[in-house]
Design an enzyme around this catalytic site. Structure first.
Site, short mmCIF file in Angstrom:
data_model
loop_
_atom_site.label_atom_id
_atom_site.label_comp_id
_atom_site.label_asym_id
_atom_site.label_seq_id
_atom_site.Cartn_x
_atom_site.Cartn_y
_atom_site.Cartn_z
N PRO A 291 48.52 55.21 -6.77
CG PRO A 291 50.49 55.34 -4.61
CD PRO A 291 49.24 53.77 -5.62
CB CYS A 382 59.71 55.54 -6.58
SG CYS A 382 59.96 55.86 -8.43
CE LYS A 422 52.64 51.01 -4.24
NZ LYS A 422 53.86 50.46 -5.30
CG ASN A 502 51.31 47.14 -6.49
OD1 ASN A 502 52.08 47.66 -6.31
ND2 ASN A 502 50.11 46.93 -7.07
N GLY A 503 51.25 43.84 -8.09
CA GLY A 503 51.36 43.46 -9.31
C GLY A 503 50.96 42.06 -9.45
NE ARG A 527 52.42 47.15 -15.70
CZ ARG A 527 52.88 46.23 -15.39
NH1 ARG A 527 53.72 46.24 -16.15
NH2 ARG A 527 53.74 45.44 -14.76
#
Length: 658
Positions: A291, A382, A422, A502-503, A527
């Site tokens: 997202p 977030c 998440k 993730n990352g 990204r």
């Protein structure tokens, strides 16, 4: 190196053959980092053997300083650098060009920080035409309508049509903008004063899904949307919460007896669809787009699908505005038939009742049976201050009991739609809590998948993601699932809990390394996809794809056409499309073509020295100047409307280019 319209597939191993029609190029990979011995003269004395050659590591290795090495012939000498003193305003572009780009004598420090109150000029027609007649229809308001009804007068007031055929008409066989379209004459019949329709193309075209109509929106706005499932589960969850507080000596309450707890549980009628009976997700080796705020819009997601993404998510939607029926928030869950079978809506909420009722509304108004909603994801990671301070996003990491109540309630009201979550490692750098939290999540059995971003809230996006921690947490999740399964052999079958990392996934090597060596079922890309959406193609090919500047411009043109299909081909729609295209270019300009890099794999956090491309277009596509992004937009969308404005998110680029 000359440019070509062909893809150049770069493989780190010269023995790996490129697919038919692609040219394989051998590139030396960066050696594994070792502690270098420093001689008295300050130079390296230790040599590192790689598969292809011996490489002497400089003690001041640029990779260690976050700099991507560019081949010498593509570096721009420092004497040729130009510095923009400030971010110029588009109101005085000529003066900005003179003072900003050409004046190399001044080296003032560039402004930094966010443009918090960004403004985007709105495009309006000189004459406001009634929407009802734009495609040959009839206005039902008659003389009471305040808009123009004279088509010939409106057409005379319009600027000259843009060249070519309407991209929307070409894609779906008709143009909803009708006479308002900037390519009007490519699909307008002067004889009938109606927009043409290609019925065959229209029937074969896909469509947008999850559109909420006006009557449904009014129910939400007037607080008349019925939530029968939420009304059952919320009192039960509240009573359990109060009992838990009392059992821990809080509020001076008296804990329930075992008999009272049994009676309380009996008051809640379980949802007819149990967690193990929901639709099964399959995220084994799935290529997942994260997202993404602002840039993760529907046209960008469709572009990533065309490059091979299997799963996409909406931009994060806030639960309360969804329940209030706000139009912008309900635009976020909108999807396209291209995303059927792998589209999730992500929501954020500070309170259980908001998350639970928003889940019930999404399941009611989204096209679940047609495949328009595959999962609902709760954002518990977030880091944005506005979200965190409200108690949503990563703030839930410090309120785990509340998070678990949310997930249980969401699961109870979501019908056949599975719930996922998440997370981040924690809110503070030195106190990660994800391992224990993941154990609780797996034992509760309310989530079908867990995504872990390998940073804390405090880190935001600084420093490298901790993949070792992700790996250890993934193993704990797997072990806990097997432990629960062993204890409940005679109970109902439980669906597997997928674990996604993730990352810092920027290349196919990053993706496959994580899947093969870090215990995760898949990797969620954020990204990395913004900078090069064809990363999903590279994952399939297991090669670096050196896209030419021409190919990248075609990709930008494709995004623009998808954007026109979504936002409209009238002046207002083009303006919107141009704005979001510039937002996309603010990320894609960070891509350094692999063909000009000295070492591979590229790293997400590395920044290049000032470089020039293999041709002028490649140099332009790598520009961090927002005025160049606007020029690129004019190459695919025509000249800007006089009211168009674009301000980059940051007063200067995220990194210095010179």
């Amino acid at each position: 190196m000359s440019s070509s319209n062909e893809k150049r597939a770069l493989s780190p191993d010269p023995a790996v053959a490129a697919p038919v029609g692609e040219v394989a190029v051998s590139v030396v990979e960066a050696p594994v980092a070792k502690k270098a011995k420093i001689e008295d003269d300050g130079k390296t004395g230790e040599e590192v053997q790689t598969e292809t050659q011996e490489v002497k590591i400089d003690a001041r290795d640029a990779r260690d300083h976050g700099i991507a090495r560019v081949k010498a012939e593509f570096r721009v000498p420092k004497s040729d650098y130009t510095v923009t003193d400030t971010v110029p305003s588009r109101d005085n572009d000529d003066e900005s060009e003179l003072n900003g780009r050409e004046d190399t004598s001044r080296r003032q420090k560039r402004e930094r920080g966010q443009n918090k109150n960004r403004k985007f000029g709105k495009a309006h027609d000189v004459i406001r035409l009634c929407e009802a007649i734009k495609d040959g229809g009839v206005c039902s308001h008659g003389d009471q309508c305040k808009y123009e009804h004279d088509l010939s007068k409106y057409i005379a007031s319009k600027p000259e049509d843009l060249s070519g055929t309407c991209p929307v008409y070409e894609a779906i066989g008709y143009c909803p903008a009708g006479v308002k379209c900037r390519w009007m004459y490519s699909h307008w019949s002067k004889e009938s004063n109606k927009s043409l329709v290609d019925e065959a193309k229209k029937a074969a075209a896909g469509r947008e899904m999850n559109r909420i109509d006006r009557s449904e929106q009014l129910l939400l706005q007037r607080k008349k949307f019925p939530t029968p499932k939420s009304d059952l589960i919320l009192p039960y969850l509240e009573s359990v919460k109060e009992d838990n507080i009392a059992r821990n000596g809080g509020n001076g309450g008296v804990p329930m007896t075992n008999e009272e707890r049994a009676d309380n549980a009996a008051t809640y009628i379980e949802a007819p669809i149990k967690p193990g009976e929901k639709k099964r997700l399959n995220y084994s080796h799935a290529k997942i787009l994260s997202p993404l705020t602002t840039v993760g819009n529907l046209p960008f997601r469709r572009l990533c699908r065309e490059f091979g993404a299997n799963v996409t998510y909406s931009e994060m939607a806030l639960a309360l505005p969804l329940l209030q029926g706000t139009k912008p928030e309900w635009a976020l869950p909108r999807t396209h038939t291209d995303e059927i079978g792998g589209f999730g809506v992500q929501i954020a909420a500070p309170k259980p009742w908001q998350a639970i009722k928003a889940t019930e509304a999404l399941v009611e108004y989204c096209e679940v049976s047609a495949g328009g909603l595959s999962e609902i994801n709760l954002n518990c990671g977030c880091p944005i201050d506005l979200v965190y301070r409200s108690g949503a996003g990563s703030a839930l990491l410090d309120a785990q009991t509340k998070m678990l109540r949310m997930l249980k309630g969401m699961n109870a009201v979501s019908g056949e739609v599975p719930i996922t979550v998440k997370l981040r490692m924690g809110t503070r750098d030195k106190t990660p809590i994800a391992k224990k939290l993941v154990q609780r999540l797996v034992r509760e059995g309310d989530v079908a998948a867990i995504t872990l971003h390998g940073r804390s809230r405090q880190q935001r996006y600084t420093r490298l993601a901790d993949w070792q921690y992700i790996s250890e947490t993934a193993q704990i999740a797997r072990d806990t699932f097997h432990e629960v399964e062993d204890k409940n052999k005679d109970g109902p079958e439980r669906a597997p809990v997928w674990f996604i990392g993730n990352g810092d996934c920027y290349s196919w090597k990053d993706w496959w390394d994580a899947v093969d060596n870090y215990n995760v079922d898949s990797v969620m890309i954020a990204r990395g996809a913004l900078i090069k959406p064809w990363i999903f193609e590279e994952i399939d090919a297991k090669q670096y794809l050196d896209k030419t500047a021409t190919e990248r411009l075609e990709m930008i043109k494709r995004f623009a056409h998808l954007g026109l299909e979504h936002w409209g081909s009238d002046e207002y729609g083009i303006n919107n499309c141009r704005r979001f295209l510039c937002e996309f270019l603010s990320f894609s300009c960070r891509y350094v073509p692999v063909g000009i890099l000295e070492t591979l794999p590229p790293r997400l956090q590395d920044r290049p020295e000032k470089w020039k491309g293999r041709n002028e277009l490649e140099t332009l596509l790598g520009s961090g100047d927002y005025r160049d992004w606007i020029k690129i937009s004019e190459m695919v969308l025509g000249p800007c409307h006089e009211n168009f404005e674009f301000q980059p998110k940051h007063k200067s680029n995220a990194y210095e280019q010179g």
